[in-house]
Design a protein around this motif. Structure first.
Motif, PDB file in Angstrom:
ATOM      1  N   SER A 197      -6.445   8.098   9.736  1.00 53.18           N
ATOM      2  CA  SER A 197      -5.295   7.710   8.910  1.00 53.18           C
ATOM      3  C   SER A 197      -4.105   7.364   9.792  1.00 53.18           C
ATOM      4  O   SER A 197      -3.428   6.347   9.578  1.00 53.18           O
ATOM      5  CB  SER A 197      -4.929   8.847   7.946  1.00 53.18           C
ATOM      6  OG  SER A 197      -6.007   9.163   7.086  1.00 53.18           O
ATOM      7  N   VAL A 201      -2.304   3.631  10.083  1.00 49.46           N
ATOM      8  CA  VAL A 201      -0.869   3.425   9.860  1.00 49.46           C
ATOM      9  C   VAL A 201      -0.201   2.927  11.139  1.00 49.46           C
ATOM     10  O   VAL A 201       0.699   2.079  11.100  1.00 49.46           O
ATOM     11  CB  VAL A 201      -0.203   4.727   9.370  1.00 49.46           C
ATOM     12  CG1 VAL A 201       1.305   4.534   9.201  1.00 49.46           C
ATOM     13  CG2 VAL A 201      -0.821   5.173   8.042  1.00 49.46           C
ATOM     14  N   VAL A 204      -0.613  -0.739  11.431  1.00 47.00           N
ATOM     15  CA  VAL A 204       0.309  -1.426  10.519  1.00 47.00           C
ATOM     16  C   VAL A 204       1.707  -1.461  11.125  1.00 47.00           C
ATOM     17  O   VAL A 204       2.381  -2.500  11.123  1.00 47.00           O
ATOM     18  CB  VAL A 204       0.327  -0.733   9.137  1.00 47.00           C
ATOM     19  CG1 VAL A 204       1.413  -1.345   8.250  1.00 47.00           C
ATOM     20  CG2 VAL A 204      -1.026  -0.843   8.466  1.00 47.00           C
ATOM     21  N   PHE A 205       2.149  -0.332  11.664  1.00 44.13           N
ATOM     22  CA  PHE A 205       3.478  -0.269  12.287  1.00 44.13           C
ATOM     23  C   PHE A 205       3.557  -1.214  13.491  1.00 44.13           C
ATOM     24  O   PHE A 205       4.600  -1.820  13.746  1.00 44.13           O
ATOM     25  CB  PHE A 205       3.788   1.163  12.721  1.00 44.13           C
ATOM     26  CG  PHE A 205       4.217   2.063  11.596  1.00 44.13           C
ATOM     27  CD1 PHE A 205       4.236   1.613  10.286  1.00 44.13           C
ATOM     28  CD2 PHE A 205       4.598   3.377  11.834  1.00 44.13           C
ATOM     29  CE1 PHE A 205       4.621   2.437   9.240  1.00 44.13           C
ATOM     30  CE2 PHE A 205       4.996   4.207  10.800  1.00 44.13           C
ATOM     31  CZ  PHE A 205       5.003   3.731   9.496  1.00 44.13           C
ATOM     32  N   GLY A 217       3.080   6.279  13.434  1.00 45.42           N
ATOM     33  CA  GLY A 217       2.012   6.150  12.443  1.00 45.42           C
ATOM     34  C   GLY A 217       1.298   7.464  12.209  1.00 45.42           C
ATOM     35  O   GLY A 217       1.049   7.858  11.065  1.00 45.42           O
ATOM     36  N   PHE A 220       3.668   9.940  10.472  1.00 49.52           N
ATOM     37  CA  PHE A 220       3.868   9.584   9.065  1.00 49.52           C
ATOM     38  C   PHE A 220       2.639   9.926   8.227  1.00 49.52           C
ATOM     39  O   PHE A 220       2.740  10.556   7.170  1.00 49.52           O
ATOM     40  CB  PHE A 220       4.180   8.091   8.946  1.00 49.52           C
ATOM     41  CG  PHE A 220       4.400   7.614   7.539  1.00 49.52           C
ATOM     42  CD1 PHE A 220       5.617   7.798   6.920  1.00 49.52           C
ATOM     43  CD2 PHE A 220       3.379   6.990   6.840  1.00 49.52           C
ATOM     44  CE1 PHE A 220       5.824   7.368   5.611  1.00 49.52           C
ATOM     45  CE2 PHE A 220       3.559   6.553   5.533  1.00 49.52           C
ATOM     46  CZ  PHE A 220       4.795   6.748   4.927  1.00 49.52           C
ATOM     47  N   ALA A 221       1.468   9.521   8.704  1.00 51.79           N
ATOM     48  CA  ALA A 221       0.237   9.775   7.949  1.00 51.79           C
ATOM     49  C   ALA A 221      -0.013  11.275   7.801  1.00 51.79           C
ATOM     50  O   ALA A 221      -0.357  11.757   6.710  1.00 51.79           O
ATOM     51  CB  ALA A 221      -0.942   9.106   8.640  1.00 51.79           C
TER      52      ALA A 221
END
Length: 354
Positions: A197, A201, A204-205, A217, A220-221
């Motif tokens: 996860s 993320v 994506v970042f 990431g 955050f995840a």
């Protein structure tokens, strides 16, 4: 004929990296044996720095660092339990104090380097900026600043903080040597979910152009999964220790890439700048601790002008309020990343070379 121990170029690289990691592990183990606070992080960093100063160490590949920050972000995010997030409602006032403290640190330390060392304002402000080393060096490179001396001041500050802040807290009684309460350890399957996860993320970042995407990431995840109660617990102790060793090896090894004559000549200035930065940071940490309802030790670590991953993991290693410390360093990292290029452009426009 191939020499023993170097059967191929790839194996030679692995062997050199194993030596670097082994040196850091020995340093962490020695500090752990003598009962030093944050032993695995501070011990690995100190021995790596000492060895690197005597004889430069090979640079670990980027994949090692990315894996380390992915794991460290996962660990930091695991502090975001529903109970901890409910307590975080006390943080806004402390975060406002942090922003004022950042400005004060940059102004005071920048003035010291400008008027005592006779540096340009651009170099002085970049060297005085608390934390976000990679971002600062990138800005310095882009703006034509003196990257060498800026990196010396920044690295010296980070090395001293990680090496001596835990011991200073312990000796002054600000952070008594109390055992860290046991926590739930996630299983292999849950750990895989957390890491995948965080990696997703992070990608994506990275596409969004966010600085330190894997670190953010993973944090955050992990914070979302823990904060919603979907996952409970943190990574196994062996993984946590490995992360601390890798961070120590990375930070300590950086000293090998600074010219020795430059390092020695800038040492007094770096020490003076550190004293100014810490005095201002710890002064602002006091009211912030009162506002947030956390220990002064947690506030000191949150306001200390060090790097995000190093200080957050230092808080974790000392059993402090990791969510509080991590949120403050994350806020500082984001503000520095977005604001510093514009600040330096403004300084260069108003005070070119002065």
């Amino acid at each position: 004929m191939v020499r023993f121990g170097y059967p191929s170029t790839r194996l030679a690289v692995w062997w050199r990296e194993a030596v670097v990691i082994g040196i850091a592990a020995v340093g962490g183990a020695l500090f752990s044996l003598i009962g030093a606070p944050a032993a695995w992080l501070s011990g690995s960093m100190i021995l790596s720095a000492v060895v690197a100063f005597i004889r430069p160490l090979p640079v670990l590949r980027r994949s090692w660092f990315d894996s380390t920050v992915l794991l460290s972000g996962t660990i930091i995010g695991s502090a975001a339990t529903p109970e901890a997030l409910a307590a975080a409602a006390r943080y806004p006032g402390s975060l406002l104090v942090l922003l004022a403290g950042m400005a004060a640190i940059m102004a005071s330390t920048g003035a010291y380097l400008r008027y005592v060392a006779r540096w340009s304002w651009v170099d002085a402000l970049l060297a005085a900026t608390p934390g976000a080393l990679a971002t600062i060096l990138a800005v310095a490179q882009a703006k034509g600043a003196n990257v060498g001396r800026i990196s010396v001041v920044q690295l010296f500050r980070l090395l001293v903080l990680v090496a001596f802040l835990p011991s200073a807290m312990q000796m002054t009684g600000l952070h008594p040597d109390l055992p860290v309460s046991a926590s739930v350890i996630v299983g292999a399957g849950t750990m895989l979910v957390l890491l995948l996860s965080g990696f997703a993320v992070g990608l994506v970042f990275e596409r969004m152009g966010v600085a330190a995407p894997m670190m953010f990431g993973a944090t955050f995840a992990s914070a979302v999964l823990h904060g919603t109660g979907l996952i409970q617990g943190t990574l196994p102790p062996q993984v946590q220790i490995a992360v601390l060793i890798m961070l120590g090896a990375t930070m300590g090894g950086r000293i090998a890439h600074i010219p020795r004559n430059e390092l020695l000549s800038l040492f007094p200035l770096a020490a003076g700048g550190l004293v100014v930065s810490l005095a201002v940071a710890f002064a602002f940490a006091w009211p912030a601790a009162r506002l947030a309802g956390v220990s002064y030790a947690s506030a000191m670590t949150a306001f200390a002008p060090g790097g995000l991953e190093a200080m957050a993991m230092l808080a974790f290693a000392m059993g402090l309020d990791t969510l509080y410390v991590g949120s403050h360093h994350l806020m500082r990292f984001l503000v520095i990343g977005f604001a510093m290029p514009f600040v330096i452009d403004r300084v260069k426009a108003d005070l070119p070379g002065r």
